[in-house]
Motif scaffolding. Structure first.
Motif, PDB file in Angstrom:
ATOM      1  N   ALA A   8      10.844  -4.452  -5.925  1.00  0.00           N
ATOM      2  CA  ALA A   8      11.546  -4.814  -4.700  1.00  0.00           C
ATOM      3  C   ALA A   8      10.748  -4.546  -3.427  1.00  0.00           C
ATOM      4  CB  ALA A   8      12.874  -4.061  -4.636  1.00  0.00           C
ATOM      5  N   VAL A   9       9.558  -3.993  -3.523  1.00  0.00           N
ATOM      6  CA  VAL A   9       8.766  -3.682  -2.334  1.00  0.00           C
ATOM      7  C   VAL A   9       8.546  -4.950  -1.514  1.00  0.00           C
ATOM      8  CG1 VAL A   9       6.460  -2.992  -1.558  1.00  0.00           C
ATOM      9  CG2 VAL A   9       7.617  -1.676  -3.323  1.00  0.00           C
ATOM     10  N   ASP A  10       8.801  -4.855  -0.231  1.00  0.00           N
ATOM     11  CA  ASP A  10       8.600  -5.972   0.689  1.00  0.00           C
ATOM     12  C   ASP A  10       7.202  -5.838   1.294  1.00  0.00           C
ATOM     13  OD1 ASP A  10       8.560  -7.829   2.749  1.00  0.00           O
ATOM     14  OD2 ASP A  10      10.524  -7.268   3.532  1.00  0.00           O
ATOM     15  N   ILE A  11       6.306  -6.746   0.945  1.00  0.00           N
ATOM     16  CA  ILE A  11       4.916  -6.604   1.405  1.00  0.00           C
ATOM     17  C   ILE A  11       4.787  -6.760   2.911  1.00  0.00           C
ATOM     18  CG2 ILE A  11       3.925  -7.278  -0.792  1.00  0.00           C
ATOM     19  CD1 ILE A  11       3.165  -9.956   0.488  1.00  0.00           C
ATOM     20  N   ARG A  12       5.783  -7.294   3.555  1.00  0.00           N
ATOM     21  CA  ARG A  12       5.735  -7.417   5.023  1.00  0.00           C
ATOM     22  C   ARG A  12       5.856  -6.062   5.702  1.00  0.00           C
ATOM     23  NH1 ARG A  12      10.384 -11.770   5.236  1.00  0.00           N
ATOM     24  NH2 ARG A  12      11.117 -10.203   3.777  1.00  0.00           N
ATOM     25  N   THR A  13       6.355  -5.073   4.965  1.00  0.00           N
ATOM     26  CA  THR A  13       6.541  -3.743   5.551  1.00  0.00           C
ATOM     27  C   THR A  13       5.553  -2.717   5.009  1.00  0.00           C
ATOM     28  OG1 THR A  13       8.157  -3.113   3.871  1.00  0.00           O
ATOM     29  CG2 THR A  13       9.006  -4.195   5.854  1.00  0.00           C
ATOM     30  N   VAL A  14       4.672  -3.137   4.101  1.00  0.00           N
ATOM     31  CA  VAL A  14       3.719  -2.214   3.474  1.00  0.00           C
ATOM     32  C   VAL A  14       2.490  -2.047   4.355  1.00  0.00           C
ATOM     33  CG1 VAL A  14       2.195  -1.908   1.475  1.00  0.00           C
ATOM     34  CG2 VAL A  14       4.492  -2.804   1.149  1.00  0.00           C
ATOM     35  N   ARG A  15       2.091  -0.807   4.545  1.00  0.00           N
ATOM     36  CA  ARG A  15       0.847  -0.534   5.267  1.00  0.00           C
ATOM     37  C   ARG A  15      -0.301  -0.573   4.255  1.00  0.00           C
ATOM     38  NH1 ARG A  15       1.512   4.917   8.424  1.00  0.00           N
ATOM     39  NH2 ARG A  15       1.016   5.517   6.314  1.00  0.00           N
ATOM     40  N   PRO A  16      -1.403  -1.254   4.580  1.00  0.00           N
ATOM     41  CA  PRO A  16      -2.522  -1.368   3.633  1.00  0.00           C
ATOM     42  C   PRO A  16      -3.017  -0.024   3.104  1.00  0.00           C
ATOM     43  CG  PRO A  16      -2.856  -2.853   5.464  1.00  0.00           C
ATOM     44  CD  PRO A  16      -1.649  -2.009   5.799  1.00  0.00           C
ATOM     45  N   GLU A  17      -3.023   0.990   3.924  1.00  0.00           N
ATOM     46  CA  GLU A  17      -3.523   2.293   3.480  1.00  0.00           C
ATOM     47  C   GLU A  17      -2.576   2.982   2.492  1.00  0.00           C
ATOM     48  OE1 GLU A  17      -1.572   2.879   7.533  1.00  0.00           O
ATOM     49  OE2 GLU A  17      -2.991   1.450   6.696  1.00  0.00           O
ATOM     50  N   ASP A  18      -1.367   2.437   2.339  1.00  0.00           N
ATOM     51  CA  ASP A  18      -0.397   3.034   1.419  1.00  0.00           C
ATOM     52  C   ASP A  18      -0.434   2.443   0.016  1.00  0.00           C
ATOM     53  OD1 ASP A  18       0.455   4.718   3.418  1.00  0.00           O
ATOM     54  OD2 ASP A  18       2.176   3.468   3.973  1.00  0.00           O
ATOM     55  N   VAL A  19      -1.224   1.390  -0.189  1.00  0.00           N
ATOM     56  CA  VAL A  19      -1.321   0.786  -1.522  1.00  0.00           C
ATOM     57  C   VAL A  19      -2.762   0.837  -2.019  1.00  0.00           C
ATOM     58  CG1 VAL A  19       0.724  -0.687  -1.345  1.00  0.00           C
ATOM     59  CG2 VAL A  19      -1.464  -1.533  -0.545  1.00  0.00           C
ATOM     60  N   VAL A  20      -2.919   0.836  -3.316  1.00  0.00           N
ATOM     61  CA  VAL A  20      -4.226   0.975  -3.953  1.00  0.00           C
ATOM     62  C   VAL A  20      -5.019  -0.324  -3.847  1.00  0.00           C
ATOM     63  CG1 VAL A  20      -5.372   1.382  -6.171  1.00  0.00           C
ATOM     64  CG2 VAL A  20      -3.352   2.715  -5.547  1.00  0.00           C
ATOM     65  N   ASP A  21      -6.297  -0.193  -3.491  1.00  0.00           N
ATOM     66  CA  ASP A  21      -7.214  -1.330  -3.497  1.00  0.00           C
ATOM     67  C   ASP A  21      -7.669  -1.532  -4.931  1.00  0.00           C
ATOM     68  OD1 ASP A  21      -9.286  -3.181  -3.294  1.00  0.00           O
ATOM     69  OD2 ASP A  21     -10.043  -2.334  -1.421  1.00  0.00           O
ATOM     70  N   ILE A  22      -7.294  -2.643  -5.516  1.00  0.00           N
ATOM     71  CA  ILE A  22      -7.558  -2.909  -6.932  1.00  0.00           C
ATOM     72  C   ILE A  22      -9.060  -2.912  -7.246  1.00  0.00           C
ATOM     73  CG2 ILE A  22      -7.592  -5.417  -6.853  1.00  0.00           C
ATOM     74  CD1 ILE A  22      -5.765  -5.321  -9.356  1.00  0.00           C
ATOM     75  N   ARG A  23      -9.884  -3.133  -6.231  1.00  0.00           N
ATOM     76  CA  ARG A  23     -11.337  -3.123  -6.463  1.00  0.00           C
ATOM     77  C   ARG A  23     -11.847  -1.732  -6.802  1.00  0.00           C
ATOM     78  NH1 ARG A  23     -13.533  -5.439  -1.063  1.00  0.00           N
ATOM     79  NH2 ARG A  23     -12.204  -3.720  -0.431  1.00  0.00           N
ATOM     80  N   GLN A  24     -11.062  -0.711  -6.498  1.00  0.00           N
ATOM     81  CA  GLN A  24     -11.477   0.667  -6.762  1.00  0.00           C
ATOM     82  C   GLN A  24     -11.070   1.156  -8.157  1.00  0.00           C
ATOM     83  OE1 GLN A  24     -13.461   2.005  -4.458  1.00  0.00           O
ATOM     84  NE2 GLN A  24     -13.156   0.062  -3.401  1.00  0.00           N
ATOM     85  N   ILE A  25     -10.302   0.367  -8.865  1.00  0.00           N
ATOM     86  CA  ILE A  25      -9.833   0.774 -10.190  1.00  0.00           C
ATOM     87  C   ILE A  25     -10.942   0.590 -11.211  1.00  0.00           C
ATOM     88  CG2 ILE A  25      -8.214   0.203 -12.056  1.00  0.00           C
ATOM     89  CD1 ILE A  25      -6.161  -0.411  -9.897  1.00  0.00           C
ATOM     90  N   LYS A  26     -11.174   1.622 -11.980  1.00  0.00           N
ATOM     91  CA  LYS A  26     -12.186   1.591 -13.043  1.00  0.00           C
ATOM     92  C   LYS A  26     -11.492   1.929 -14.361  1.00  0.00           C
ATOM     93  CE  LYS A  26     -15.583   1.175 -10.064  1.00  0.00           C
ATOM     94  NZ  LYS A  26     -15.468  -0.021  -9.325  1.00  0.00           N
ATOM     95  N   ILE A  27     -11.640   1.046 -15.343  1.00  0.00           N
ATOM     96  CA  ILE A  27     -11.008   1.225 -16.649  1.00  0.00           C
ATOM     97  C   ILE A  27     -12.098   1.274 -17.716  1.00  0.00           C
ATOM     98  CG2 ILE A  27      -9.360   0.286 -18.327  1.00  0.00           C
ATOM     99  CD1 ILE A  27      -7.968   0.910 -15.726  1.00  0.00           C
TER     100      ILE A  27
END
Length: 79
Positions: A8-27
């Motif tokens: 239900a997260v509304d991306i219009r209200t999300v601050r970029p610094e509060d979500v993970v940058d997928i480019r930083q994920i290492k599996i």
């Protein structure tokens, strides 16, 4: 956060610094498919809302089991 709250997260209200940058994920590719899935979710925190650089992405997943790769292949074949 529950699954419903993540969806239900509304991306219009999300601050970029509060979500993970997928480019930083290492599996670790040596992990099983299930372990890789769990590790991705652990790192991304919310698989429904993340960012790529400065772009916030809201994703949804279908229940029919068709993978993103399969959908992408279908798209490419129609071009």
């Amino acid at each position: 956060m529950s699954l419903e709250e993540m969806q239900a997260v509304d991306i219009r209200t999300v601050r970029p610094e509060d979500v993970v940058d997928i480019r930083q994920i290492k599996i670790d590719k040596g992990l099983s498919r299930e372990e890789r899935r769990r590790e991705f979710i652990r790192q991304v925190k919310n698989p429904y809302c993340f960012r790529v650089g400065n772009v916030i992405v809201k994703s949804s997943y279908s229940e029919n089991g068709v993978s993103l790769n399969e959908r992408f292949e279908e798209l490419v074949m129609t071009v």
